[in-house]
Design a protein around this motif. Structure first.
Motif, mmCIF file in Angstrom:
data_model
loop_
_atom_site.group_PDB
_atom_site.id
_atom_site.type_symbol
_atom_site.label_atom_id
_atom_site.label_comp_id
_atom_site.label_asym_id
_atom_site.label_seq_id
_atom_site.Cartn_x
_atom_site.Cartn_y
_atom_site.Cartn_z
ATOM 1 N N GLN A 83 11.498 -17.051 3.504
ATOM 2 C CA GLN A 83 10.552 -17.255 2.415
ATOM 3 C C GLN A 83 10.154 -18.718 2.311
ATOM 4 N N PHE A 98 8.732 -21.202 -0.650
ATOM 5 C CA PHE A 98 8.571 -21.327 -2.091
ATOM 6 C C PHE A 98 7.810 -22.607 -2.369
ATOM 7 N N VAL A 135 7.107 -17.890 -4.702
ATOM 8 C CA VAL A 135 7.148 -17.659 -3.262
ATOM 9 C C VAL A 135 5.716 -17.429 -2.799
#
Length: 146
Positions: free
Chosen positions: A37, A39, A46
């Protein structure tokens, strides 16, 4: 000082929570690796999720292999750049002066014009902010954010 640790820990928890339930929802033996992910700190969310792969595992392991020690600051700058989470497919040992822990997640803090930092948690979820010397350029090019 404790407030900064709490902010850092809260940020990491925000990235971890969506996947704790998903890990229990899958059937045994068919669990997929948790995704990587990105962010966006300023946006507070995200902004990209990509499938985890051997390539991302290799990036994370190379960073952990190049750890030079604990970061002198208590927290990363929570006002700039991105935090990337790479869940490890297998726990990895991190050893440096005064530190020997195993971790299952690597968080890369990237702020333009500042050295990148790694955040890891030990088996008891104690956070460690680390300096490292590996090049993150190939990772940034692969994930395509920023």
């Amino acid at each position: 000082m404790k407030a900064k640790i709490l902010i850092l820990f809260s940020l990491a928890v925000c990235l971890l929570l969506p996947y704790s339930a998903a890990a229990h929802a899958g059937s045994e033996g068919t669990e997929q690796p948790k995704p990587v992910q990105a962010f966006d700190v300023e946006a507070g969310k995200v902004v990209k999720t990509v499938p985890n792969s051997k390539e991302y595992q290799a990036f994370a392991k190379s960073w952990l292999d190049s750890v030079t020690g604990l970061a002198p600051q208590i927290s990363a700058n929570e006002k700039c750049g991105y935090v990337y989470r790479i869940p490890l497919m297998e726990p990895v040992s991190v050893k440096t002066t005064g530190l020997a822990v195993q971790t299952s997640d690597v968080f890369l803090f990237y702020c333009p014009n500042k050295p990148p930092l790694l955040l890891i948690f030990d088996e008891n979820r104690k956070p460690y902010l680390l300096l490292f010397k590996a090049d993150i350029g190939p990772f940034l090019k692969t994930i395509a954010i920023p």
